[in-house]
Design an enzyme around this catalytic site. Structure first.
Site, PDB file in Angstrom:
ATOM      1  N   TYR A 107      46.845  71.939  50.263  1.00 33.33           N
ATOM      2  CA  TYR A 107      45.819  72.837  50.794  1.00 33.33           C
ATOM      3  C   TYR A 107      46.379  74.264  50.789  1.00 33.33           C
ATOM      4  CZ  TYR A 107      44.056  68.684  53.340  1.00 33.33           C
ATOM      5  OH  TYR A 107      43.597  67.452  53.708  1.00 33.33           O
TER       6      TYR A 107
ATOM      7  N   LYS B  45      39.334  77.127  52.078  1.00 32.34           N
ATOM      8  CA  LYS B  45      40.396  76.244  51.598  1.00 32.34           C
ATOM      9  C   LYS B  45      40.303  76.100  50.079  1.00 32.34           C
ATOM     10  CE  LYS B  45      40.234  73.195  55.613  1.00 32.34           C
ATOM     11  NZ  LYS B  45      39.933  71.820  56.037  1.00 32.34           N
TER      12      LYS B  45
ATOM     13  N   HIS C  54      36.347  67.335  58.973  1.00 31.75           N
ATOM     14  CA  HIS C  54      36.920  68.397  59.794  1.00 31.75           C
ATOM     15  C   HIS C  54      36.367  69.778  59.435  1.00 31.75           C
ATOM     16  CE1 HIS C  54      40.575  65.617  59.138  1.00 31.75           C
ATOM     17  NE2 HIS C  54      39.965  65.222  60.229  1.00 31.75           N
TER      18      HIS C  54
ATOM     19  N   ASP D 167      39.963  60.917  64.054  1.00 29.72           N
ATOM     20  CA  ASP D 167      38.835  60.956  63.120  1.00 29.72           C
ATOM     21  C   ASP D 167      37.784  59.908  63.474  1.00 29.72           C
ATOM     22  OD1 ASP D 167      40.097  63.033  61.854  1.00 29.72           O
ATOM     23  OD2 ASP D 167      40.551  61.929  60.016  1.00 29.72           O
TER      24      ASP D 167
END
Length: 176
Positions: A132, A72, A62, A168
């Site tokens: 995250y 991130k 992603h 995905d």
């Protein structure tokens, strides 16, 4: 904290420095000033967790498109994962290279991921949880990705894939 450069330009493994005594230990996992001193984006505006029931679960690959590309800081808070990034920045010396690292609750390490990188992971244990810290508020209309097993990347995943979302699975191949 220790900031260990990876082969991917701008990405770092962040390792806590433990201060131990008879009670256990204390460690800082984030400090705005230390991130700034190391040239990293300290503005992490959103936190999210991902819980994965089964070993072999794969999430990825992603990224968020500009103008909402994300920085991130990814940490495994329970279990273990194999975390992977791929550099999509055309001007970068590490363009299209991938890097993978085992992040575990036991090691307490994290991966700092700058904007313009694909990100995904595979769980190496049942009941893996990932935290995250993200620089942007999630905007689904800017979310994109590429196929996890695209030959253009050649990622060497450590486990057979046991669980993956339809989203995905349906990502396209990368075309340069």
């Amino acid at each position: 904290m220790r900031f260990v450069p990876t082969p991917i330009v701008g990405a770092y493994v962040v390792e806590p420095e433990l201060i131990e005594d008879e009670r256990g230990f204390f460690a800082r996992t984030y400090c705005r000033d230390e991130f700034l001193a190391n040239g990293l984006n300290p503005d992490l505006l959103q936190c999210s967790i991902s819980f994965n029931k089964r070993r072999g679960t794969l999430r990825g690959m992603h990224y968020q498109k500009a103008p909402y590309a994300e920085t991130k800081l990814v940490r495994c808070t329970q279990g273990a994962i194999f975390d992977v990034i791929i550099d999509l920045n055309r001007e970068s010396a590490s363009y299209l290279q991938w890097f993978g690292i085992e992040l575990t609750a036991e090691k307490r390490n994290a991966l700092y991921i700058p904007p313009g990188l694909l990100h995904g992971f595979q769980t190496l244990s049942d009941d893996a949880e990932i935290l995250y810290q993200i620089s942007e508020v999630y905007r689904p209309e800017y979310s994109a990705g590429f196929r996890w097993n695209d030959a253009s990347f050649g990622i060497d995943w450590p486990e057979p894939v046991t669980v993956m979302s339809q989203r995905d699975k349906s990502y396209p191949d990368f075309i340069d």
